[in-house]
Design an enzyme around this catalytic site. Structure first.
Site, short mmCIF file in Angstrom:
data_model
loop_
_atom_site.label_atom_id
_atom_site.label_comp_id
_atom_site.label_asym_id
_atom_site.label_seq_id
_atom_site.Cartn_x
_atom_site.Cartn_y
_atom_site.Cartn_z
CB SER A 80 -8.60 0.65 0.50
OG SER A 80 -7.18 0.00 0.60
NE ARG A 130 -9.77 4.48 -2.70
CZ ARG A 130 -8.43 4.16 -1.91
NH1 ARG A 130 -8.21 3.81 -0.71
NH2 ARG A 130 -7.69 4.09 -2.91
N GLY A 147 0.08 6.17 4.51
CA GLY A 147 0.47 6.69 3.07
C GLY A 147 -0.76 6.80 2.53
CD GLN A 162 -0.94 4.64 -0.71
OE1 GLN A 162 0.26 5.23 -0.93
NE2 GLN A 162 -1.25 4.08 0.17
CG ASP A 200 -0.99 -3.45 1.31
OD1 ASP A 200 -0.07 -2.74 0.89
OD2 ASP A 200 -2.01 -2.79 1.26
CE LYS A 221 3.29 -0.72 -0.95
NZ LYS A 221 2.24 0.16 -1.40
C1 S3P Z 1 -3.91 1.52 -0.98
C2 S3P Z 1 -2.83 1.24 -1.99
C3 S3P Z 1 -1.52 0.56 -1.88
C4 S3P Z 1 -1.55 -0.15 -0.51
C5 S3P Z 1 -2.16 0.60 0.62
C6 S3P Z 1 -3.35 0.99 0.34
C7 S3P Z 1 -5.20 2.37 -1.09
O1 S3P Z 1 -0.73 1.31 -2.04
O2 S3P Z 1 -0.41 -0.57 -0.21
O3 S3P Z 1 -1.95 -0.11 1.76
O4 S3P Z 1 -5.68 2.57 -0.31
O5 S3P Z 1 -4.96 2.83 -2.35
P1 S3P Z 1 0.04 1.63 -3.48
O6 S3P Z 1 -1.17 1.98 -4.41
O7 S3P Z 1 0.93 2.99 -3.35
O8 S3P Z 1 0.84 0.47 -3.95
#
Ligand code: S3P
Length: 434
Positions: free
Chosen positions: A22, A26, A94, A169, A315, A342
């Site tokens: 994550s 970013r 995603g 996200q 996760d 997911k």
């Molecule tokens: C993430 C947020 C999570 C997580 C993903 C990474 C992120 O998803 O499952 O692997 O980096 O913001 P969600 O916020 O949609 O649950």
């Protein structure tokens, strides 16, 4: 490609795992729209983050990779991105798709975002809706899945968005669009989600409003390039943690792991099940808290997993399903319906794999009951999902005979070197095929 895991005793060790996914995503996105240079260390060079790297380069940003886990980003400023010459392919990620959609919604040029078979089946209405409310124009397939065509060239306005699902996200996507909107953009979340976007924005000089359950940014703020030191990813460390907990007798230290309180649900849940896990040497690495995690083999007991912890461990449920199978009694998971959207339907994928290995699992739409038992050997499917592949490999460490996990190439999206890291604690794991 497949993993073949042969049960074997583990050994004491001191290990590390790759950088946080994550935070790595970013660092590229925010570093790109900052003014000046952003130097990143500890970057996760996994396929998901490399897809973001390619996308930012395609949008005209110069990014060098001076070492395997280092990035040097020459930020172009908030209005410096340029139209890409083709579609932006975000692979399996995603996070990349949803955050990039927010970032690109307020540009003065159009963009098309696409991805692999898994990503093009994932729901995007959750970001299209708030971004449209802000004034963006985004087209998707009729069921709200990618590819996404973002019109660009439209003025965005700040909104207040009450998020129906707890999603970092979605929150991040709206906040990034908010940087390009007039007025203030705020998001209220139904449960606490990871706050890496907020922390990194702050370290780049953006004023972020934070109140209990909501966060806001004012549009038009500039970002300042900075040093980003990426902590080791707790979501990857979770596989080592559980392998050690399940072993007969091992004591392992995992160093420099991100322990941001919006991520540590897995530790709380495992501790509540009886795992001997302690945080040592806590400190701040830039804006992110890190610690060394000491873990020792322990007996686990089942029970009800606190639904309040779901968004803090989102996760790690595939790993926690394996913990539940090895625990005494039954373990009840509830409020985990998000797992069905997911990289795969993770409730169904784990239930399928664990049943093939002799574990009883009852499924509901947003929950599961896992009955403690013994894993037998067998062959299981990853459904092309990195976390399913790694979680089922863990089952092999304590099964009666070999566990073969098929189709494991996706592991490189988040944890390149997974097999070597597991081998470092004594797991007997072979990678075969191509
Ligand atoms: C993430 C947020 C999570 C997580 C993903 C990474 C992120 O998803 O499952 O692997 O980096 O913001 P969600 O916020 O949609 O649950």
């Amino acid at each position: 490609m497949q993993f073949i895991v042969t049960p074997s005793p583990l050994q004491d060790a001191r290990v590390t795992v790759p950088g946080d996914k994550s935070v790595s995503h970013r660092s590229l996105m925010l570093g790109s729209i900052a003014e000046g240079r952003t130097e990143v260390s500890g970057f996760l060079a996994g396929e998901d983050c490399l897809a973001t790297l390619a996308a930012m380069r395609a949008l005209g940003v110069e990014i060098e990779q001076p070492g395997p886990t280092q990035m040097t980003i020459d930020g172009v400023g908030i209005h410096g991105l340029r139209e890409a010459s083709g579609d932006l392919d975000l692979g399996n990620s995603g996070t990349a798709m949803r955050l990039m959609a927010g970032l690109l919604a307020g540009q003065d040029f159009p963009s098309t975002l696409t991805g692999d078979d898994s990503l093009t089946g994932r729901p995007m209405s959750r970001i299209i809706r708030p971004l449209t409310m802000m004034g963006a124009a985004i087209e998707s397939d009729c069921d709200g899945t990618p590819p996404l065509q973002i019109a660009g060239g439209l003025a965005l306005k700040g909104i207040h968005y009450d998020m129906p699902v707890a999603s970092a996200q979605v929150k991040s996507s709206v906040l990034l669009a908010g940087l390009y909107a007039s007025g203030t953009t705020s998001v209220t979340e139904p449960a606490v989600t990871r706050d890496h976007t907020e922390r990194m924005l702050e370290s780049m000089g953006v004023v972020v409003g934070r109140a209990k359950g909501s966060v806001s940014v004012g549009g038009g703020q500039k970002l300042r390039g900075c040093q980003v030191d990426v902590p080791a990813d707790l979501s990857s460390a979770a596989f080592i943690l559980l392998a050690v907990v399940l072993a007969d007798k091992a004591d392992v230290l995992i160093t420099n792991v991100g322990v941001n309180p919006t991520r540590t649900g897995v530790i709380d849940i495992l501790q509540a099940m009886g795992a001997d896990i302690r945080l040592e040497n806590p400190q701040m690495l830039g804006e992110e808290p890190v610690a060394d995690i000491r873990v020792r083999s322990s007996q686990l007991k089942g029970g009800e997993v606190d639904p309040e912890l779901v968004s803090l461990a989102i996760d790690e449920f595939p790993v926690l399903f394996v913990a539940a199978a090895a625990a005494s009694g039954k373990t009840v998971f509830s409020g985990i319906g998000e797992l069905r959207v997911k990289e795969s339907d993770r409730i169904a994928a784990m239930a399928d794999g664990m049943r093939r290995l002799g574990i009883e699992v009852d499924e509901s739409q947003d929950g599961a009951v896992v009955h403690g038992g013994r894993f037998k050997g067998g062959t299981v499917e990853s459904f092309g999902d990195h976390r399913i592949a790694m979680s089922l490999a863990l089952a092999g460490t304590i099964a009666d005979s070999d566990v073969i996990v098929e189709d494991v190439a996706a592991v490189d999206t988040s944890f390149p070197g997974f097999a070597a890291s597991m081998a470092a604690i004594g797991v007997n794991i072979r990678v075969e095929g191509d």
